[in-house]
Design a protein around this motif. Structure first.
Motif, PDB file in Angstrom:
ATOM      1  N   VAL A  30     -37.588 -76.427  75.437  1.00  0.00           N
ATOM      2  CA  VAL A  30     -39.156 -76.149  75.276  1.00  0.00           C
ATOM      3  C   VAL A  30     -39.262 -75.219  74.108  1.00  0.00           C
ATOM      4  CG1 VAL A  30     -41.002 -74.865  76.455  1.00  0.00           C
ATOM      5  CG2 VAL A  30     -39.310 -76.136  77.778  1.00  0.00           C
ATOM      6  N   ASP A  31     -38.330 -74.381  73.654  1.00  0.00           N
ATOM      7  CA  ASP A  31     -38.439 -73.543  72.523  1.00  0.00           C
ATOM      8  C   ASP A  31     -38.613 -74.523  71.337  1.00  0.00           C
ATOM      9  OD1 ASP A  31     -38.329 -71.564  74.347  1.00  0.00           O
ATOM     10  OD2 ASP A  31     -36.564 -70.476  73.398  1.00  0.00           O
ATOM     11  N   ALA A  32     -37.767 -75.235  71.337  1.00  0.00           N
ATOM     12  CA  ALA A  32     -37.684 -76.331  70.094  1.00  0.00           C
ATOM     13  C   ALA A  32     -38.959 -77.264  69.995  1.00  0.00           C
ATOM     14  CB  ALA A  32     -36.414 -77.062  70.069  1.00  0.00           C
ATOM     15  N   ILE A  33     -39.429 -77.572  70.963  1.00  0.00           N
ATOM     16  CA  ILE A  33     -40.824 -78.333  70.636  1.00  0.00           C
ATOM     17  C   ILE A  33     -41.990 -77.954  70.498  1.00  0.00           C
ATOM     18  CG2 ILE A  33     -39.636 -80.308  72.270  1.00  0.00           C
ATOM     19  CD1 ILE A  33     -41.525 -79.659  74.509  1.00  0.00           C
ATOM     20  N   VAL A  34     -41.966 -76.454  70.936  1.00  0.00           N
ATOM     21  CA  VAL A  34     -43.505 -75.803  70.885  1.00  0.00           C
ATOM     22  C   VAL A  34     -43.963 -76.072  69.447  1.00  0.00           C
ATOM     23  CG1 VAL A  34     -44.544 -73.674  70.501  1.00  0.00           C
ATOM     24  CG2 VAL A  34     -42.898 -74.293  72.535  1.00  0.00           C
ATOM     25  N   PRO A  35     -43.199 -75.879  68.349  1.00  0.00           N
ATOM     26  CA  PRO A  35     -43.744 -76.129  66.804  1.00  0.00           C
ATOM     27  C   PRO A  35     -44.372 -77.534  66.818  1.00  0.00           C
ATOM     28  CG  PRO A  35     -41.811 -74.828  66.585  1.00  0.00           C
ATOM     29  CD  PRO A  35     -41.700 -75.651  68.229  1.00  0.00           C
ATOM     30  N   HIS A  36     -44.043 -78.625  67.644  1.00  0.00           N
ATOM     31  CA  HIS A  36     -44.309 -79.956  67.206  1.00  0.00           C
ATOM     32  C   HIS A  36     -45.341 -80.290  68.616  1.00  0.00           C
ATOM     33  CE1 HIS A  36     -41.058 -79.766  64.373  1.00  0.00           C
ATOM     34  NE2 HIS A  36     -40.114 -79.195  65.537  1.00  0.00           N
TER      35      HIS A  36
END
Length: 303
Positions: free
Chosen positions: A291-297
């Motif tokens: 989830v942390d990785a997809i937040v900026p996208h």
């Protein structure tokens, strides 16, 4: 047991008898008792200055740079569209000692081991696989579980955060013959992730690789591959993300600026529940994203 050069020096100072006791002779309860004494003694000797020094210097203790208000709506959307077959599970932050090695192929130095004979959860798929195996052994025919959990990684030389929020699905079911179970599970998981990639991560895509030719033909006929990029299995044979997956695997990739791309999650068939249930006919498909990785996208950040 093989160790590092540093640990070898320490073992020499401790002596062969102490080493034998710690590694083999003491039973789990005796070992836990001794380690609890060690922790109690060392904790009592800490000062407030020691606490803040450790907080400043130990990467494992660093808070995530993400505001929780950024991850909450994403997590909510992930749960909102979970298929009804899946049961939600709130996992413990701890899992069985050896989960990282036997399920994820991680070295024990890559997970955080506790003095109580457990380890900190490094991947929610491991915990869900253990719970699915418990339910399968208790008589459940098909088990579909979902969770989100904050996981910790003991990366020694990484600029990335040592912990991240991950969302995962795990399905365990008996072999139906003719790879029908594998095809059913792929349909279930990929239908979900297609919707997530299409609504939450507008620049995201799914790349699927199938190493079994019979399954490849079956899912093509069923339309499972629709909306998914199929990667040639021959060219993908040596990619490290295949491990620990068998039969078929997929990953979630987000396009960045220019030619840059970010992998934010993956999934595939594993043999974990076969070993845990002692049933070679069990089929297990796992999948998950950071989830942390997809937040900026996500769609909110893209607006």
């Amino acid at each position: 047991m093989s160790g590092t050069a540093a640990s070898t020096k320490v073992w020499r100072r401790i002596g062969v008898h102490a080493r034998e006791a710690l590694l083999r002779t003491l039973n789990p309860i005796e070992l836990r008792t001794i380690l609890a004494d060690v922790a109690r003694s060392r904790a009592s000797n800490q000062t407030p200055a020691d606490l803040i020094k450790r907080w400043r210097e130990d990467k494992l203790l660093e808070p995530s740079m993400l505001d929780p208000r950024e991850t909450l709506p994403i997590t909510g959307k992930l749960w909102e569209v979970v298929p009804p077959e899946f049961v939600g599970v709130t996992l413990s932050q701890l899992t069985s000692l050896g989960s990282g090695i036997h399920l994820g192929g991680l070295g024990q130095n890559r997970v955080v081991t506790t003095m109580r004979g457990t380890e900190v959860l490094a991947d929610p798929k491991h915990g869900l696989a253990l719970e699915a195996s418990r339910r399968r052994r208790n008589g459940h025919s098909r088990v579909h579980l979902a969770t989100h959990a904050r996981c910790t990684h003991a990366w020694d030389h990484s600029e990335e955060s040592s912990h991240e929020l991950r969302f995962a699905l795990v399905s365990s079911a008996p072999d139906g013959g003719g790879l029908s179970t594998e095809a059913d599970l792929l349909d279930l998981h990929l239908d979900y992730w297609r919707e997530i990639m299409g609504t939450v991560v507008p620049r995201g895509r799914i790349e699927l690789t199938v190493w079994d030719s019979t399954l490849a033909g079956l899912i093509e006929a069923r339309g499972t591959r629709d909306g998914v990029i199929v990667v040639d299995s021959a060219s993908d044979e040596r990619r490290p993300w295949r491990n620990p997956y068998t039969t078929a695997a997929f990953r979630f990739v987000v396009d960045g600026d220019g030619d840059e791309a970010h992998e934010v999650g993956d999934g595939g068939f594993v043999t974990w529940t076969q070993a845990l249930t002692r049933n070679r006919k069990d089929r297990c498909l796992v999948s998950g994203v950071s989830v942390d990785a997809i937040v900026p996208h996500t769609w909110e950040q893209s607006e």
